[in-house]
Design an enzyme around this catalytic site. Structure first.
Site, mmCIF file in Angstrom:
data_model
loop_
_atom_site.group_PDB
_atom_site.id
_atom_site.type_symbol
_atom_site.label_atom_id
_atom_site.label_comp_id
_atom_site.label_asym_id
_atom_site.label_seq_id
_atom_site.Cartn_x
_atom_site.Cartn_y
_atom_site.Cartn_z
ATOM 1 N N GLY A 84 1.734 -12.528 -10.473
ATOM 2 C CA GLY A 84 0.515 -13.091 -9.906
ATOM 3 C C GLY A 84 -0.701 -12.550 -10.647
ATOM 4 O O GLY A 84 -0.580 -11.628 -11.468
ATOM 5 N N LEU A 85 -1.849 -13.124 -10.343
ATOM 6 C CA LEU A 85 -3.105 -12.729 -10.970
ATOM 7 C C LEU A 85 -3.416 -11.250 -10.751
ATOM 8 O O LEU A 85 -2.930 -10.642 -9.783
ATOM 9 C CB LEU A 85 -4.264 -13.540 -10.362
ATOM 10 C CG LEU A 85 -4.296 -15.046 -10.622
ATOM 11 C CD1 LEU A 85 -5.401 -15.683 -9.769
ATOM 12 C CD2 LEU A 85 -4.505 -15.350 -12.102
ATOM 13 N N SER A 86 -4.220 -10.719 -11.627
ATOM 14 C CA SER A 86 -4.776 -9.387 -11.388
ATOM 15 C C SER A 86 -5.546 -9.435 -10.069
ATOM 16 O O SER A 86 -6.308 -10.368 -9.824
ATOM 17 C CB SER A 86 -5.725 -9.023 -12.537
ATOM 18 O OG SER A 86 -6.326 -7.776 -12.292
ATOM 19 N N SER B 170 -4.201 -9.945 -7.140
ATOM 20 C CA SER B 170 -3.555 -10.826 -6.155
ATOM 21 C C SER B 170 -2.858 -10.015 -5.063
ATOM 22 O O SER B 170 -2.545 -10.541 -3.995
ATOM 23 C CB SER B 170 -2.549 -11.754 -6.838
ATOM 24 O OG SER B 170 -1.524 -11.005 -7.459
ATOM 25 N N GLY B 171 -2.594 -8.756 -5.348
ATOM 26 C CA GLY B 171 -1.960 -7.912 -4.338
ATOM 27 C C GLY B 171 -0.507 -7.561 -4.633
ATOM 28 O O GLY B 171 0.223 -7.122 -3.738
ATOM 29 N N LYS B 172 -0.099 -7.736 -5.878
ATOM 30 C CA LYS B 172 1.294 -7.422 -6.245
ATOM 31 C C LYS B 172 1.665 -5.981 -5.912
ATOM 32 O O LYS B 172 2.674 -5.719 -5.274
ATOM 33 C CB LYS B 172 1.502 -7.620 -7.759
ATOM 34 C CG LYS B 172 1.308 -9.020 -8.268
ATOM 35 C CD LYS B 172 1.541 -9.113 -9.767
ATOM 36 C CE LYS B 172 0.560 -8.323 -10.601
ATOM 37 N NZ LYS B 172 -0.858 -8.725 -10.456
ATOM 38 N N SER B 173 0.835 -5.064 -6.366
ATOM 39 C CA SER B 173 1.151 -3.648 -6.160
ATOM 40 C C SER B 173 1.080 -3.271 -4.690
ATOM 41 O O SER B 173 1.886 -2.477 -4.201
ATOM 42 C CB SER B 173 0.184 -2.766 -6.948
ATOM 43 O OG SER B 173 0.424 -2.924 -8.320
ATOM 44 N N SER C 1 6.161 -4.940 -11.094
ATOM 45 C CA SER C 1 4.869 -5.425 -10.645
ATOM 46 C C SER C 1 3.906 -5.533 -11.829
ATOM 47 O O SER C 1 3.197 -4.586 -12.157
ATOM 48 C CB SER C 1 4.361 -4.448 -9.580
ATOM 49 O OG SER C 1 3.082 -4.776 -9.145
#
Lengths: 205, 205
Positions: free
Chosen positions: A36-38, A40-43, A107
């Site tokens: 996902g975008l920087s 976006s909340g992946k981490s 991630s």
């Protein structure tokens, strides 16, 4: 060191396999590939999931910029070639973890579908679970969060080829899990992932 | 997928650390770095150790030519540069495994002391156990075994820069464990390693 007394205490059953390791751990290995975008909340999702898995007695390990970009991939830059090699190596490492019985939580923005699909094929050819988790979020929402101030720099032209600004993000066609981080709660997101892991028989907890 | 009912089931204690993973597994992670001539018995010892650790409920994972040279390092050849990069990457991967709580069993000739020491420093700087296991064996004994027929090819000039024939093997100065595979039994070797793991508090089993 203790003196060797007993003899013939060899391991007789041949090589240890993925199944032996799963039996030891009580769950299977797999790769969860957050994309996902920087911003976006992946981490955020990966960290929360890691905590929940630990509570359930499930061993997971996060692969992220801190331990990969500063470690094994320190000799890679941001050219197109290097970005592809970055994802290839992360995919290979995730596969080793999945094979070892660990649930790898990868991630990275990983914006290109071709790179992600290569990692998927690598896993599937070896009979390993590859679960693509699309952390979907509007550019507006991601940019308004901008936790590292990167969008600001990209808009100012200080960072080139920034995903979402002057470099494309190719959304997954058929992600196993599609999260909407600008609409769902963190708890909902993590529960969706845990549900998928249970459905696939990767975890029983 | 199950509908989300409960709320506020977040993980509140912050990031999961190495200590959380060790508690979950009941042992610490570490890197066991097997080094020695081709045919010295590195893999034989690593495979036997892996079986014994599994019986003890300890999670280990072998890194070897099969899963590394054919995977993440498939884009590396045998030039001096590539050999160094090969060992560097393996060292970084072993470190990730050690960090995850797994006992990494790395089994490569790794003939150059400088390359091995770089991997050692990488681990020690991060507070991780790096245990160099020198699988010592006379060239004569290794060559007489020649399990893969490589010495024969090297002697015939079909393989260039073969360790022990026309490329040096630099013995470890101070290996944590010094095995003599042409004089010890496999059981003795594995028991020496298990003894070291217990002494260091890596395993309790």
């Amino acid at each position: 060191m203790a003196e060797q007394k007993a003899t013939n205490v060899h391991w007789h059953e041949g090589d240890i396999t993925r199944e032996h390791r799963s039996r030891l751990l009580g769950h299977k290995g797999a790769t969860l590939w957050f994309t996902g975008l920087s911003g976006s909340g992946k981490s955020t999702v990966a960290v929360e999931l890691e905590g929940r898995l630990n509570e359930l007695g499930v061993l997971s390990y996060r692969l992220d910029g801190d331990n990969v970009r500063l470690g094994i991939n320190r000799n890679l830059g941001f050219s197109a070639e290097d970005r592809t090699e970055n994802i290839r190596r992360i995919g290979e490492i995730a596969k080793l973890f999945a094979d070892s019985g660990v649930i790898a939580l990868s991630s990275f923005i990983s914006p290109y579908a071709a790179d992600r699909n290569q990692v998927r094929e690598l896993h599937e050819a070896a009979g390993m679970d590859f679960i693509e988790v699309f952390v979907d979020c509007s550019l507006e929402a991601a940019e308004s969060r901008d936790p590292k101030g990167l969008y600001k720099k990209a808009r100012a032209g200080e960072i080139k080829n920034f995903t979402g600004i002057d470099d494309p993000y190719e959304s997954p066609w058929k992600p196993e899990i599609h999260l909407h981080s600008d609409q769902q709660s963190l708890t909902e997101e993590v529960d969706m992932i845990l549900g998928e892991l249970r459905e696939r028989g990767i975890i029983n907890a």
